[in-house]
Design an enzyme around this catalytic site. Structure first.
Site, mmCIF file in Angstrom:
data_model
loop_
_atom_site.group_PDB
_atom_site.id
_atom_site.type_symbol
_atom_site.label_atom_id
_atom_site.label_comp_id
_atom_site.label_asym_id
_atom_site.label_seq_id
_atom_site.Cartn_x
_atom_site.Cartn_y
_atom_site.Cartn_z
ATOM 1 N N GLY A 59 50.107 41.027 43.732
ATOM 2 C CA GLY A 59 49.198 41.478 44.787
ATOM 3 C C GLY A 59 47.779 41.661 44.286
ATOM 4 N N LYS A 82 35.813 41.389 45.382
ATOM 5 C CA LYS A 82 36.634 41.404 44.165
ATOM 6 C C LYS A 82 35.980 42.314 43.127
ATOM 7 C CE LYS A 82 38.762 38.394 40.709
ATOM 8 N NZ LYS A 82 38.990 37.002 40.286
ATOM 9 N N GLY A 95 41.271 48.182 38.658
ATOM 10 C CA GLY A 95 40.768 47.484 39.845
ATOM 11 C C GLY A 95 39.316 47.058 39.758
ATOM 12 N N ARG A 159 48.309 32.293 49.436
ATOM 13 C CA ARG A 159 48.635 31.410 48.316
ATOM 14 C C ARG A 159 50.137 31.155 48.237
ATOM 15 N NH1 ARG A 159 45.611 35.120 44.506
ATOM 16 N NH2 ARG A 159 44.238 35.251 46.291
ATOM 17 N N ASP A 244 50.643 32.308 41.894
ATOM 18 C CA ASP A 244 49.801 33.221 42.686
ATOM 19 C C ASP A 244 48.330 32.810 42.650
ATOM 20 O OD1 ASP A 244 50.623 34.277 39.968
ATOM 21 O OD2 ASP A 244 48.802 35.441 40.272
ATOM 22 N N ASN A 245 48.015 31.755 41.894
ATOM 23 C CA ASN A 245 46.644 31.228 41.872
ATOM 24 C C ASN A 245 46.555 29.851 42.527
ATOM 25 O OD1 ASN A 245 45.761 33.500 40.513
ATOM 26 N ND2 ASN A 245 45.953 32.585 38.490
ATOM 27 N N ASP A 254 40.712 31.655 42.463
ATOM 28 C CA ASP A 254 40.845 32.588 41.335
ATOM 29 C C ASP A 254 40.302 32.011 40.030
ATOM 30 O OD1 ASP A 254 41.813 34.512 42.961
ATOM 31 O OD2 ASP A 254 43.880 34.436 42.282
#
Length: 582
Positions: A59, A82, A95, A159, A244-245, A254
């Protein structure tokens, strides 16, 4: 700010004299310090296969979705920040993103778009005086870095990993997706993605969901194949091609430890932490295909696996090879004929580039100046120019410098023979073989003179250029006007071979200036990357250093104040070979 990216959202360029005011407003909203009207911030939950193993729930650990903007042209753009801080998916991290990585993502997102490669966009890069501690190379030498936030823009950030939330328990890791057995959510996601981003497929198969889902998977497969073919044609390496990319609509997504290749090396690894070379340049096409296979697995039962696997087998390689060769023909100015021998010509070009250490970008760009005329003086002049783009003796010695202590290598070789199980835990045969190859190459270089190297490189290029000339002559024979063809050839080649890419050393110079409070270099680089195919410099660039300064710079590779400053189209200076991105 990237004004072309912000224009997607309907934001107009600031009026003359109002730049500071516009920047202040952009910084307020795109740092997350003030919320845009109608925004509903949320973090995105997804899973992923990381370096080949299922990692379970991941996530957005540092990104926050703000919402969607419908542009004046009716286009839908999802925007996210981001680096904004903790989200429900930050795990053990804070984060935050830092200036160094944010500048790289900001510049590369825009560079890729202007190269014509499908990508997410970056609208702004906002930095602050807040600091976080980062151990860049994981070597126990942490430092404070400035928190920075990038505004990312795309039709969607969904994605492959978004669908892996439905993955059942993995047989190797024991992990599973948080939404396993929730077919109702999977159907809802599929309906949303297909109707919103593939409306023509939804319309064509509205009465048969399996056919619709098959058409959707086929299109994702083709888009992914075309995207990675584009990467290979500009020497772009993603660095972390985890599931996930991988974008569900075929975008480059990403930007982490990416890199554009300088010296052509098919096994080039841009990510310093990719010890096994899983995501090396030459493995990218196959890895993207593997990732599509993982997507296929989590679309069951809405799309039976036997259907998706057949689609992948029939479509991916064929689409990649078709698009790659089509692009390479343009890069070589083969614009009228499509011959079977073209594939071999491209392979032999890359082999020549590899053997001579040719600069990938500059070699292709230079080929548009090659004369079909068989005048030996013109050929010799061209050979001199192309030899300048080959790796120097110093570059090769750095590239092939042994990386293991001889005693360590000896111990590893003994261990591989005596205790293969223990050896498998601390090394691989591939890594050992690579080290032995480095030692052999390095030893050969010690026996070679600069004159010998130049002569050898020229000989190899002369051999390939003769084949290239024969192929170009066939082009000429197929047209009615050779002069018109010649102009068209140069035009098409220069529109497909960039003069400017975001080389690591260019990004590093911009980062170091920004870390010292000077953001003008970031702006200059951005402007240059917005016109990557232009022949003229167009912008005042820093002058090249004297030979003496260059020697000092090469001797002190890690001292920022001594680094050479070159035109943006130059081969990288020697100190750039020491750069490591993880």
């Amino acid at each position: 700010m990237s004004l072309p990216a912000l224009a997607l959202l309907g934001l107009e360029p600031p009026a003359a004299g109002a730049l500071e005011e516009a920047e202040a407003e952009a910084a307020l909203y795109f740092s997350g310090n003030r919320l845009l009207a109608g925004a509903e911030p949320a973090a995105h939950c997804y899973c992923g296969h990381q370096f080949g193993s299922f990692a379970g729930q991941l996530g957005d650990g540092a990104a926050m979705y703000l919402g969607e903007v419908l542009s004046p042209r009716g286009e839908r753009w999802e925007i996210q920040l981001k680096g904004v801080g903790l989200t429900p998916f930050s795990r053990q991290a804070d984060g935050r993103k830092v200036l160094r990585s944010s500048i790289r993502e900001f510049l590369c997102s825009e560079a890729m778009f202007h190269l014509g490669i499908p990508t997410t966009r970056a609208g702004t890069c906002v930095t602050s005086d807040s600091k976080v501690v980062r151990d860049i190379f994981y070597d126990g030498n942490p430092k404070n870095e400035r928190c920075t936030i990038v505004l990312r823009i795309a039709p969607t950030f969904i994605r492959f990993g978004s669908f892996e939330i439905f993955k059942p328990t993995d047989e190797y890791t024991g992990r599973k997706g948080p939404s396993v057995n929730r077919n109702d959510i999977r159907i809802q996601m599929l309906d949303y993605v297909i109707s919103t981003f593939y409306p023509e497929i939804q319309e064509a198969h509205s009465d048969n969901s399996v056919q619709r889902n098959a058409a959707f998977f086929r299109e994702v497969t083709k888009r992914t194949a075309r995207m990675v073919a584009e990467w290979q044609c500009v020497g772009f390496c993603h660095g972390v091609l985890n599931t996930d990319n991988m974008s569900i609509i075929g975008l480059t997504i990403d930007y982490g430890p990416f890199g554009f290749m300088d010296r052509y090396d098919p096994e080039h690894i841009c990510n310093g932490s990719d010890n096994a070379g899983r995501y090396a340049y030459n493995k990218q096409p196959e890895i993207c295909k593997w990732n599509l296979g993982k997507l296929a697995e989590v679309l069951v039962p809405e799309l039976p696996l036997e259907i998706s696997e057949l689609i992948l087998k029939e479509e991916y390689d064929a689409e990649f090879e078709r698009h790659y060769l089509q692009k390479m023909r343009k890069k070589l100015g083969l614009i009228h004929l499509e011959l079977e021998e073209d594939d071999k010509l491209v392979s032999e070009l890359l082999e020549t580039m590899h053997l001579t250490g040719g600069d990938f970008t500059n070699t292709f760009r230079l080929l548009s100046t090659f004369s079909v005329d068989s005048d030996p003086l013109k050929l010799e002049d061209f050979l001199e120019k192309i030899a300048m783009q080959c790796a120097s003796m110093e570059e090769l010695k750095v590239a092939f410098r042994p990386q293991m202590d001889p005693r360590q290598l000896s111990m590893m070789l003994m261990l591989a023979q005596s205790n293969p199980q223990l050896f498998a835990l601390i090394g691989t045969k591939a890594n050992i073989n690579k080290e032995l190859e480095r030692i052999e190459q390095y030893s050969k270089l010690q026996q070679l003179t600069v004159a010998d190297l130049l002569s050898r490189n020229k000989g190899r290029w002369k051999e390939w250029l003769q084949k290239y000339r024969i192929r170009l002559e066939k082009e000429i024979e197929s047209v009615s006007d050779a002069d018109v063809w010649s102009v068209e050839r140069v035009k098409i080649m220069n529109a497909n071979n960039p003069k400017y890419i975001l080389r690591n050393y260019i990004a590093q110079n911009a980062i170091e200036a920004a870390e010292n409070g000077d953001f003008s270099e970031v702006s200059k680089v951005l402007k240059r990357l917005e016109n990557p195919f232009e022949e003229t410099e167009g912008l005042t660039e820093v002058e090249e250093e004297s030979e003496e300064e260059k020697t000092v710079a090469a001797a002190a590779t890690c001292a920022p104040m001594t680094r050479s400053r070159l035109p943006y189209s130059s081969k990288p200076p020697l100190w750039a070979s020491e750069l490591c991105v993880t």
